[in-house]
Scaffold this motif. Sequence first.
Motif, PDB file in Angstrom:
ATOM      1  N   GLU A  28       1.048  -1.071  -0.085  1.00 34.22           N
ATOM      2  CA  GLU A  28      -0.133  -0.406   0.187  1.00 34.22           C
ATOM      3  C   GLU A  28       1.370   1.379  -0.334  1.00 34.22           C
ATOM      4  O   GLU A  28       0.019   2.864  -0.129  1.00 34.22           O
ATOM      5  N   LYS A  31       1.965   1.288  -3.837  1.00 32.92           N
ATOM      6  CA  LYS A  31       0.927   1.505  -4.790  1.00 32.92           C
ATOM      7  C   LYS A  31       0.939   2.822  -5.801  1.00 32.92           C
ATOM      8  O   LYS A  31       1.308   2.065  -6.846  1.00 32.92           O
ATOM      9  N   PHE A  32       0.901   3.853  -5.318  1.00 29.42           N
ATOM     10  CA  PHE A  32       1.711   5.103  -6.302  1.00 29.42           C
ATOM     11  C   PHE A  32       2.638   5.765  -6.283  1.00 29.42           C
ATOM     12  O   PHE A  32       2.804   6.692  -7.237  1.00 29.42           O
ATOM     13  N   SER A  96       6.025   9.888   3.146  1.00 29.24           N
ATOM     14  CA  SER A  96       4.575   8.312   3.649  1.00 29.24           C
ATOM     15  C   SER A  96       5.274   7.273   3.797  1.00 29.24           C
ATOM     16  O   SER A  96       6.700   8.367   5.081  1.00 29.24           O
ATOM     17  N   VAL A 131       1.431  13.956  -7.708  1.00 27.39           N
ATOM     18  CA  VAL A 131       0.287  13.040  -6.750  1.00 27.39           C
ATOM     19  C   VAL A 131       0.068  12.254  -7.996  1.00 27.39           C
ATOM     20  O   VAL A 131      -1.075  12.753  -8.862  1.00 27.39           O
ATOM     21  N   HIS A 132       0.026  10.768  -7.705  1.00 25.38           N
ATOM     22  CA  HIS A 132      -0.787   9.970  -8.745  1.00 25.38           C
ATOM     23  C   HIS A 132      -2.591  11.083  -8.692  1.00 25.38           C
ATOM     24  O   HIS A 132      -2.680  10.573  -7.718  1.00 25.38           O
ATOM     25  N   ASN A 135      -4.431   8.521  -5.568  1.00 21.79           N
ATOM     26  CA  ASN A 135      -4.177   8.398  -4.587  1.00 21.79           C
ATOM     27  C   ASN A 135      -4.796   9.119  -4.523  1.00 21.79           C
ATOM     28  O   ASN A 135      -4.656  10.717  -3.772  1.00 21.79           O
ATOM     29  N   SER A 138      -3.433  11.471  -0.491  1.00 26.23           N
ATOM     30  CA  SER A 138      -3.043  12.132  -0.730  1.00 26.23           C
ATOM     31  C   SER A 138      -3.319  13.140  -1.092  1.00 26.23           C
ATOM     32  O   SER A 138      -2.847  14.333  -0.831  1.00 26.23           O
TER      33      SER A 138
END
Length: 178
Positions: A28, A31-32, A96, A131-132, A135, A138
Amino acid sequence: MICTPRLSILPLEPSDQAAIHAKNCFPEVAKFNTIGIPKSIEDTQKLLAPLFEKQQPEKGQQLGWVIRLKTDNAFIGELGMRLSTPKYNKGEIHYSLLPSHWNKGYATEAVKALLHYGMETLNLHRIEAGVHTQNIRSIRLLENVGMQREGKHRRILPIGGKWEDNYSYAILRENGIQ
Ligand SMILES: CC(C)(COP(=O)(O)OP(=O)(O)OC[C@H]1O[C@@H](n2cnc3c(N)ncnc32)[C@H](O)[C@@H]1OP(=O)(O)O)[C@@H](O)C(=O)NCCC(=O)NCCS
């Protein structure tokens, strides 16, 4: 050291590598992330090596910190800032946390402190984050700390053999920090 009510934010040390590696191995967390899950501690050591070369806040370098709980000094996550050259006077942040410390407000508290450090101590004009687009945690964090979405980069992130989209966020010193 950067202090917040609940956290100590300390410059990254070589002795933190194992804790960062363990964090980055959680699916997790990865993941991004374009780095993905590290195959070995050596991968993590290579990733972190530039951060140990220079830890002074000079322009044009990467800075790294670990986040620890004030109560028991436990490692809970990582913060980073890549500084531009002096002419552009900006930084790009990343962050993170261990999943066991999500949803407690720690990440928001740490990122706010990093924005204050960037604006007030380093005198940066602008701080950015990418940021993805999926996500959501985030994205909420960035908007909660007052960063504004400035655009979308289509199919720019190489993740898991696919191209993924990224939002760019930023905050300006002239807008002030909460
Ligand atoms: C992105 C990441 C740091 C976000 O962490 P998070 O745990 O969701 O962040 P926070 O705990 O600060 O905020 C989450 C919620 O906790 C709430 N919260 C719970 N207890 C709280 C407390 N005591 N004080 C303040 N807020 C609290 C916040 O209000 C927030 O809720 P909201 O979004 O509904 O407003 C985390 O998901 C992560 O490490 N992901 C993997 C790495 C990653 O994707 N990094 C970002 C790359 S761009």
